[in-house]
Design a protein around this motif. Sequence first.
Motif, PDB file in Angstrom:
ATOM      1  N   MET A 161       0.303  -1.702  -3.767  1.00 22.54           N
ATOM      2  CA  MET A 161       0.909  -0.775  -2.703  1.00 22.54           C
ATOM      3  C   MET A 161       1.989  -1.495  -1.978  1.00 22.54           C
ATOM      4  O   MET A 161       2.954  -0.802  -1.562  1.00 22.54           O
ATOM      5  CB  MET A 161      -0.524  -0.465  -2.086  1.00 22.54           C
ATOM      6  CG  MET A 161      -0.402   0.253  -0.946  1.00 22.54           C
ATOM      7  SD  MET A 161      -1.696   0.776  -0.011  1.00 22.54           S
ATOM      8  CE  MET A 161      -1.236   1.498   1.592  1.00 22.54           C
ATOM      9  N   GLN A 199      -1.602   3.329  -6.789  1.00 23.62           N
ATOM     10  CA  GLN A 199      -1.383   2.412  -5.846  1.00 23.62           C
ATOM     11  C   GLN A 199       0.159   2.250  -5.224  1.00 23.62           C
ATOM     12  O   GLN A 199       0.630   2.233  -4.027  1.00 23.62           O
ATOM     13  CB  GLN A 199      -1.910   1.004  -6.170  1.00 23.62           C
ATOM     14  CG  GLN A 199      -3.250   0.729  -6.283  1.00 23.62           C
ATOM     15  CD  GLN A 199      -3.987   1.303  -4.768  1.00 23.62           C
ATOM     16  OE1 GLN A 199      -3.740   0.627  -3.875  1.00 23.62           O
ATOM     17  NE2 GLN A 199      -4.824   2.084  -4.878  1.00 23.62           N
ATOM     18  N   LYS A 202       0.943   5.177  -3.197  1.00 21.35           N
ATOM     19  CA  LYS A 202       0.582   5.167  -1.931  1.00 21.35           C
ATOM     20  C   LYS A 202       1.281   4.231  -1.216  1.00 21.35           C
ATOM     21  O   LYS A 202       1.512   4.750   0.129  1.00 21.35           O
ATOM     22  CB  LYS A 202      -1.042   4.627  -1.932  1.00 21.35           C
ATOM     23  CG  LYS A 202      -2.060   5.776  -2.251  1.00 21.35           C
ATOM     24  CD  LYS A 202      -3.466   5.021  -2.487  1.00 21.35           C
ATOM     25  CE  LYS A 202      -4.441   5.891  -2.767  1.00 21.35           C
ATOM     26  NZ  LYS A 202      -5.874   5.140  -2.798  1.00 21.35           N
ATOM     27  N   GLN A 206       3.358   5.178   2.262  1.00 20.32           N
ATOM     28  CA  GLN A 206       3.147   4.420   3.399  1.00 20.32           C
ATOM     29  C   GLN A 206       4.296   3.620   3.931  1.00 20.32           C
ATOM     30  O   GLN A 206       4.351   3.836   5.289  1.00 20.32           O
ATOM     31  CB  GLN A 206       1.903   3.217   3.185  1.00 20.32           C
ATOM     32  CG  GLN A 206       1.693   2.600   4.610  1.00 20.32           C
ATOM     33  CD  GLN A 206       0.906   3.369   5.481  1.00 20.32           C
ATOM     34  OE1 GLN A 206       0.387   4.268   5.316  1.00 20.32           O
ATOM     35  NE2 GLN A 206       1.142   2.887   6.681  1.00 20.32           N
TER      36      GLN A 206
END
Length: 335
Positions: A161, A199, A202, A206
């Motif tokens: 991530m 991940q 994400k 983000q």
Amino acid sequence: MRITTEDIARICGVSRGTVDRALNNRPGISPKTKEKVLKVAKELGYRPNMIARSLAKGHTMSIGVVVFDLNNEFFAQLLNSIEIRARELGYFTYLVLTQKDPKVEKECLSHLVDRNVDGIILFSINKGDKFDDFLKNLHKPIISILNFISYQFPFIGVDEMHCMMDAVNLAVKKGYSHLIYVSPPLAQDNKHNTYTLEQRLKGFIQGCKENKLDQSNYTIINNYDYIKQLDDIVRSKTSTNPDNRTAILCSSDIYALEILRYLEAQGFKIPHDIGVMGFDNINTLKYVKPGLTTISYPIDDIAVKAVDSLIKIIKGEEISNTSFLSHSIIERESL
């Protein structure tokens, strides 16, 4: 005909116990006798019976490695490093390929258990409680790498991530205001284990949020017909607003390389017209022009840590349940 320790003992005029002490460097034998036994063993081409030895010791000195395939150079690099480290520690490596088929993966794992490997390094396509139970019933030490399975099995990987968040931060810092994220394997059935890709997705989302890019400023492509979809998006963006610079971030170098080839064939200048970034830093990138900016993480270190951790478990030692290794961005000409 296979040469046995009994043959060596008869030729040297000593007991089998004396031969065993010489061959295994144990005390209780004179240097002269030891030298004689080793010389005869070498001349006769003696090789130890590993099956008998493993039965006596309770270990086969072998480990299994389960991965998808070798189509991605990443896997070849990983497996090479695993094999080298295992051999350094006296272990033989059995490799099985699942072709991303959950059923085949279970068959491969059972196959390794049937061959009595001491432990298994697993890059899994399966997930879920039933798979956890299946793995526990194998009664073998298992290390999961990169694709997290569950907290019941030690995991070694990188913070996927944050890797992709760093990629977004770099693209925005370089002045790109529209981002396209390409990750075709996310099109797979959600029953498959796509932990690393989830991940990374994400992290991309983000990263966009933290850089105040709303959904009109980024696009996610998650199907295998990504070149066609990309073609429509790129032409639309470059024709309607040429000042709105676009960067394409990919979940793997292999997709980034395909996109570079496509863009150059269409006459786009990289990175003046469009930026491109990959993920994995595979060895092939040394020969690519323009150089591909990418996320790099220590494949060799992951392999070594996986082997070392597995062998510690085999020996009954405690290890950390989760290990994240560091990553970095390799900046080249494409972004």
